[in-house]
Design an enzyme around this catalytic site. Sequence first.
Site, PDB file in Angstrom:
ATOM      1  N   ARG A 182       0.797  -1.138  -0.053  1.00  0.00           N
ATOM      2  CA  ARG A 182       0.001   0.053  -0.150  1.00  0.00           C
ATOM      3  C   ARG A 182       0.776   1.184   0.008  1.00  0.00           C
ATOM      4  NH1 ARG A 182      -1.942  -3.688   4.027  1.00  0.00           N
ATOM      5  NH2 ARG A 182      -3.955  -4.545   3.559  1.00  0.00           N
ATOM      6  N   LYS A 207      -0.975  -2.075   7.721  1.00  0.00           N
ATOM      7  CA  LYS A 207      -2.210  -1.722   8.025  1.00  0.00           C
ATOM      8  C   LYS A 207      -2.735  -2.717   9.439  1.00  0.00           C
ATOM      9  CE  LYS A 207      -6.699  -1.466   6.176  1.00  0.00           C
ATOM     10  NZ  LYS A 207      -7.653  -1.566   4.829  1.00  0.00           N
ATOM     11  N   HIS A 278      -2.931   1.965  -6.149  1.00  0.00           N
ATOM     12  CA  HIS A 278      -3.776   0.372  -5.660  1.00  0.00           C
ATOM     13  C   HIS A 278      -3.678  -0.281  -6.956  1.00  0.00           C
ATOM     14  CE1 HIS A 278      -4.891  -0.668  -1.768  1.00  0.00           C
ATOM     15  NE2 HIS A 278      -6.069  -1.275  -2.433  1.00  0.00           N
ATOM     16  N   ARG A 281      -1.016  -2.600  -7.097  1.00  0.00           N
ATOM     17  CA  ARG A 281      -1.295  -3.707  -5.962  1.00  0.00           C
ATOM     18  C   ARG A 281      -2.430  -4.514  -6.827  1.00  0.00           C
ATOM     19  NH1 ARG A 281      -1.254  -4.476  -0.622  1.00  0.00           N
ATOM     20  NH2 ARG A 281      -3.214  -5.445   0.379  1.00  0.00           N
ATOM     21  N   HIS A 304      -3.593  -9.088   3.907  1.00  0.00           N
ATOM     22  CA  HIS A 304      -4.764  -9.374   4.163  1.00  0.00           C
ATOM     23  C   HIS A 304      -5.113 -10.421   5.430  1.00  0.00           C
ATOM     24  CE1 HIS A 304      -6.321  -8.338  -0.124  1.00  0.00           C
ATOM     25  NE2 HIS A 304      -6.214  -7.445   0.510  1.00  0.00           N
ATOM     26  N   TYR A 313      -9.510 -11.420  -6.168  1.00  0.00           N
ATOM     27  CA  TYR A 313      -8.729 -11.520  -7.454  1.00  0.00           C
ATOM     28  C   TYR A 313      -8.978 -12.830  -8.429  1.00  0.00           C
ATOM     29  CZ  TYR A 313      -6.398  -7.735  -5.363  1.00  0.00           C
ATOM     30  OH  TYR A 313      -6.319  -6.350  -4.870  1.00  0.00           O
TER      31      TYR A 313
END
Length: 346
Positions: A182, A207, A278, A281, A304, A313
């Site tokens: 990110r 994150k 993004h 990403r 994640h 995805y």
Amino acid sequence: MANRKPRANRLLSVDDIYRQPIGPAYDPKSLYALLLWFVRWRRERHWSETTLKVQTHHSYRFILWASERAVHYTVEVTLPILESYQRYLYQYRKPNGDPLTSCTQRTTLQPLKVWFSWLAKQGLILANPAADLELPRLEKRLPRTILSVEQVEEIVNLCDLSTLQGIRDRALLELLWSTGIRRGEVANLEIYSADFSRKILTIVQGKGKEDRVIPVGERALGWLNRYLHQVRPDILAVPDCRALFLAMDGLAGLTANGITLAVVPYLREAGIEKGSCHLFRHAMATQMLKNGADLRWIQAMLGHRSVESTQIYTQVSIRALQAVHTSTHPAEQENGLPEEKQLDGV
């Protein structure tokens, strides 16, 4: 360009909110005073500054709206008041005439549920008026733009390698594509975050305040090494600055918004009209999945917590599904195409 100018529509910082009191701000029972209490409570417990900023921004916006309707105290906030605010968000139109998405509406309302829940648990209100507030259902949307390998190559090759900024930007773009991290995580990288001998990148307090170690490709490391040795020493103006990617004035590291300002011009020049950091990403995850990477490995790369976040995805990676369709659907097993003469007559 220093690439550190904040966006005009950025979230209000906590400091901004401290400088802009609302209503009976010095009454400890006012909404504004209780919001500042909540901020202090969360900071004492080391909540993420990003989470705190989002929480405070949206709660402050509600207080502004409530103040315009002479609602200044928690005792005056009821479920009908909150539902009225929800209708306001639903009916709100942006300058271009578009409504707020259900995701934006939910993001705006969710902090109120958290805040009022905290007030109730602290005994500062008798009952939580937001307990029965139903949030908008989230729409399941696929990423609008998924860059192909060819598109990414076109974008990174737009960097002018005869300039210091061009080399810096090439290293930045290559790192985004190789790792899928990110922009906020890029902004927090330091000069020793990359281990060139082990070919890994250490992300500290990403994150969710979680550290993780991920692999970096040789190509990205090569550009990063060139930037560190040929560019960064020349633009560094503050010797003790440890940020990996510097603004071009050399005074500080690129902020998250500064990284966006560095990346977007290349996307637009390549004809990509929407999206920013993004997109790299999305590209990394989709392209790795197409090439056979297990979803769990992609989850680890992206950081994640749940594989459900990564499963999007599998929906945008259509190539494998097309191959299965071609090899298994009965209509594809026969030569069932119409003859050319028949097509001509249509």
